[in-house]
Design an enzyme around this catalytic site. Sequence first.
Site, short mmCIF file in Angstrom:
data_model
loop_
_atom_site.label_atom_id
_atom_site.label_comp_id
_atom_site.label_asym_id
_atom_site.label_seq_id
_atom_site.Cartn_x
_atom_site.Cartn_y
_atom_site.Cartn_z
N LEU A 100 29.70 15.23 -0.04
CA LEU A 100 28.66 14.57 0.76
C LEU A 100 27.34 14.77 0.03
CD1 LEU A 100 27.33 13.23 3.20
CD2 LEU A 100 27.39 15.43 4.38
N LEU A 123 13.34 28.06 5.25
CA LEU A 123 13.92 27.76 6.56
C LEU A 123 13.64 26.33 7.00
CD1 LEU A 123 13.25 31.10 8.47
CD2 LEU A 123 15.44 30.21 7.66
N GLY A 124 12.75 25.64 6.29
CA GLY A 124 12.48 24.25 6.61
C GLY A 124 13.26 23.26 5.78
N TRP A 162 30.51 20.15 -11.26
CA TRP A 162 30.18 19.13 -10.27
C TRP A 162 29.07 18.25 -10.80
CZ3 TRP A 162 25.59 18.56 -7.16
CH2 TRP A 162 25.69 17.57 -6.18
N HIS A 175 13.34 34.42 0.98
CA HIS A 175 14.06 33.15 0.98
C HIS A 175 15.58 33.34 1.07
CE1 HIS A 175 10.27 31.46 0.20
NE2 HIS A 175 10.30 31.41 -1.11
N TYR A 216 -5.72 38.65 5.39
CA TYR A 216 -5.20 38.32 6.72
C TYR A 216 -5.89 39.11 7.83
CZ TYR A 216 -1.19 35.73 4.72
OH TYR A 216 -0.39 34.84 4.06
N LYS A 269 35.34 22.20 -3.09
CA LYS A 269 36.20 22.17 -4.26
C LYS A 269 37.65 22.41 -3.83
CE LYS A 269 34.77 24.62 -7.79
NZ LYS A 269 34.13 25.69 -8.58
#
Length: 519
Positions: free
Chosen positions: A426, A217-218, A514, A277, A158, A407
């Site tokens: 959903l 974050l995307g 689930w 993350h 970098y 739940k």
Amino acid sequence: MTSSEWRVERRQSSTNESPLSRDLEHATETGSLSIVVLGASGDLAKKKTFPALFNLYRQGFLLPDEVCIFGYARSKLTDDELRNRLHGYLVPSKDFSPEQLEEVSKFLHLIKYVSGSYDSEDSFCNLDKEISEHELLKNSTEGSSRRLFYLALPPSVYPSVCKMIKTCCMNKSDLGGWTRIVVEKPFGKDLESAEQLSTQIGQLFEEPQIYRIDHYLGKELVQNMLVLRFANRLFMPLWNRDNIANVQIVFRENFGTEGRGGYFDQYGIIRDIIQNHLLQVFCLVAMEKPVSLKPEHIRDEKLKVLESVLPIKDDEVVLGQYEGYKDDPTVPDNSNTPTFATVILRVHNERWEGVPFILKAGKALNSRKADIRVQFKDVPGDIFKCQKQGRNEFVIRLQPSEAMYMKLTVKKPGLEMETVQSELDLSYRQRYQAVTIPEAYERLILDSIRGDQQHFVRRDELKASWEIFTPLLHRIDKGEFKSTPYQPGTRGPVEADKLLLEKAGYVQTHGYRWIPPTL
């Protein structure tokens, strides 16, 4: 509908968007756009960056009369050789129609290749010459165009790459153009190395020019967190220590390092997943309501949460390493690198005092998923005697099978007054059948073009995140904190489940699972 008709419709639809969206859209329509993918021959570029650019092109966000994409790497390739390498990643199946294949071909012809080293001024001057020729072809006034440099490279290069960009490839911002760089994680290995890297890049570029990408974050469900929390009255009075018992943020993979053992062993699961993350997701779950949706207001609130985290306690950490990890010849025989970690974070503020935030990540486990699990406290005065069935939980499934479900305890159908656990569900695949959920990289690259830093990590935010984990990481590196062996295909070390029960007060629901609904 043809692709060109789709692009026209997509751009016309922007007139119905919010003022902020219109401002951002307008910001992308001045001057030509040059996107430079450095490390173009590497896996990240081929598997993520170029496919994301192609999908943005398909959706009309990258216009052929404005954009040119440059691949830059040390490999000696021609334009066509790079295009041939990328073709298979842009056409993942044989189901592509002739029209779609034609669209792939048109996109590939927007790509040019420049070969050069990452510390050669001559090479980067040559790159600048190629970019300038493109800008001239698009009738851009000198300095008025836009240049985005995506560093799909190891962090070790970098500083030299950024120095070369600053020396040779900058646009003249005073003439209306801009130059931005996108850098990937891992951004350092601890607080000292991250700060050193930030200083080196910060001496060359201003903070608004630097986009530190964290692809979590995307993700669609991560982006939904602010809307869920601050646009629904239902959650606002419940989202605090009076009602929430604990929060889990979980990342599981059902496979090991898969040939990346040597690379992974330099970092481990905390640096690879948790420090970036999961910590970013934690910020969105725990932050206070920002003043507005402006990027700086959101990032200010995330920083406040990070600065409120107490030092991690030894007895609130469990590390694990799956058996067989050291069979990889690239992994040292004496490696202590964790492939599994459960860490409890404590937030010292009015909203969250006493609520454990459990960050858990692991490889070679019994399932593959990532989710946020908010567990509520027991119902006081339980007249139905149903606490043994489990608590209320709000679950956000980030991947796979994106969904949100609550739940609940409900009456079992029938003549008897019996209770069972069920859910309000959903599931995105069922509810939004006609909608394609964009890949995280698509959204973040588009944001970097638009100049929206809301979903990118600011320097002080990065520093605060390393301050939380660096003491623990140094102890692991010195061998002072050992990893416990666990069998592949399990939940991880049994000590991790004990930790959740004894230190975090997590109550597991037995007999409930689930199942994503089918179409």
